[in-house]
Write an enzyme that holds these catalytic residues in place. Sequence first.
Site, PDB file in Angstrom:
ATOM      1  N   LYS A 126      -3.782  12.415  17.084  1.00 25.78           N
ATOM      2  CA  LYS A 126      -3.144  12.169  15.790  1.00 25.78           C
ATOM      3  C   LYS A 126      -3.360  13.410  14.947  1.00 25.78           C
ATOM      4  CE  LYS A 126      -3.776   9.608  11.497  1.00 25.78           C
ATOM      5  NZ  LYS A 126      -4.273   8.407  10.820  1.00 25.78           N
ATOM      6  N   GLY A 169      -5.941   4.466   2.573  1.00 25.09           N
ATOM      7  CA  GLY A 169      -6.992   3.586   2.056  1.00 25.09           C
ATOM      8  C   GLY A 169      -6.677   2.943   0.727  1.00 25.09           C
ATOM      9  N   ALA A 210      -1.114   4.313   7.195  1.00 20.17           N
ATOM     10  CA  ALA A 210      -1.729   4.444   5.868  1.00 20.17           C
ATOM     11  C   ALA A 210      -1.076   3.589   4.788  1.00 20.17           C
ATOM     12  CB  ALA A 210      -1.751   5.900   5.397  1.00 20.17           C
ATOM     13  N   GLY A 211      -1.923   2.947   4.037  1.00 16.22           N
ATOM     14  CA  GLY A 211      -1.497   2.202   2.858  1.00 16.22           C
ATOM     15  C   GLY A 211      -1.233   0.730   3.081  1.00 16.22           C
ATOM     16  N   ASN A 226      -6.214   0.570   9.298  1.00 17.66           N
ATOM     17  CA  ASN A 226      -7.661   0.743   9.424  1.00 17.66           C
ATOM     18  C   ASN A 226      -8.396   0.029   8.285  1.00 17.66           C
ATOM     19  OD1 ASN A 226     -10.310   1.573   9.796  1.00 17.66           O
ATOM     20  ND2 ASN A 226      -9.876   3.729   9.806  1.00 17.66           N
ATOM     21  N   THR A 227      -8.281   0.585   7.068  1.00 17.72           N
ATOM     22  CA  THR A 227      -9.043   0.063   5.930  1.00 17.72           C
ATOM     23  C   THR A 227      -8.894  -1.450   5.740  1.00 17.72           C
ATOM     24  OG1 THR A 227      -8.812   2.184   4.823  1.00 17.72           O
ATOM     25  CG2 THR A 227      -9.387   0.316   3.436  1.00 17.72           C
TER      26      THR A 227
END
Lengths: 256, 65
Positions: free
Chosen positions: A96, A157, A183-184, A205-206
Amino acid sequence: MDKLILGGVEFESRLLTGTGKFSSKDEIPKMLKASESQIITMALRRVNFNNNDENILNYIPQNITLLPNTSGARNAEEAIKIARIAKAAGCGKFIKIEVINDMKYLMPDNAETIKATKVLANEGFIVLPYMTPDLIAGQRLKEAGAAAVMPLGSPIGSNRGIETKAMIEIMIENIDLPIIVDAGIGKPSQAAEAMEMGAAAVLVNTAIACSPNPAEMGKAFAMAVKAGRMAYKAKMAEATKYANASSPLTGFLHNN
Amino acid sequence: MEIILNGEVKKIKTENIYDLVNFLELDRDGVVVLHNDEIVKKELWKKRKLKIKDSVEVLYFVSGG
């Protein structure tokens, strides 16, 4: 069947996950099992001799595809270096690309990302570039040999969801590569939204790692991703301004 | 002799990468070593001699999204 194909490798799951921010690394294998995610990200760092944190790879089952990221890279050259080190470490061919100079919003640098993608794809890497949503940059990434393009939904995040929706829709419509929203994404409904739009996959992820119950949240995301994909494949009805009756209005009480 | 280990000056008594990794009590399977900015494969650790002022970077995989 309806598989995600990245660089010729087939995956059943369209949910990519990350190893960051878990309160305990023991949650990672549990989350992978519950979410059925087959691809997970990790990062490369200097060993800290005073506080030697355990190697993250010890927590990832053998059957999971490793997706090392190039976080910390501020230009193409650094990203290329990190990718080569990750490969030498036995992490496989997936990488990535993440090139970031903007420390406030952590927006990726598309120009440097394109350069790194070109070099690494030529070296045989399966390159998944994280990028700021933009049609032309996405097309350049395809030309450079990317296996997929990963536009951000909102800053890393931030859990703000798909604020870049219009741009990502244009990319999905016009770039003949899997588009993975990275992301987001803060909750399962937003993952479903990405999949309904026609995204090939999402990277979360987050939102999973910061849940008090990452395994449960991973499973919730997996279900949302499947539902969104199913809806996309079944083709959704169009939105209209005015009502369209679902039941017959003509009948015996009124004549109009 | 003194080398630059992960950016800091460090006095060591070991002469090759293999012995250095052992001396530092690192998990051999889990780390990657750069010697003067060049990746050194594990098979070559014993052969790779260290000299004064050499730079050694020891890296490993950590959590990240």
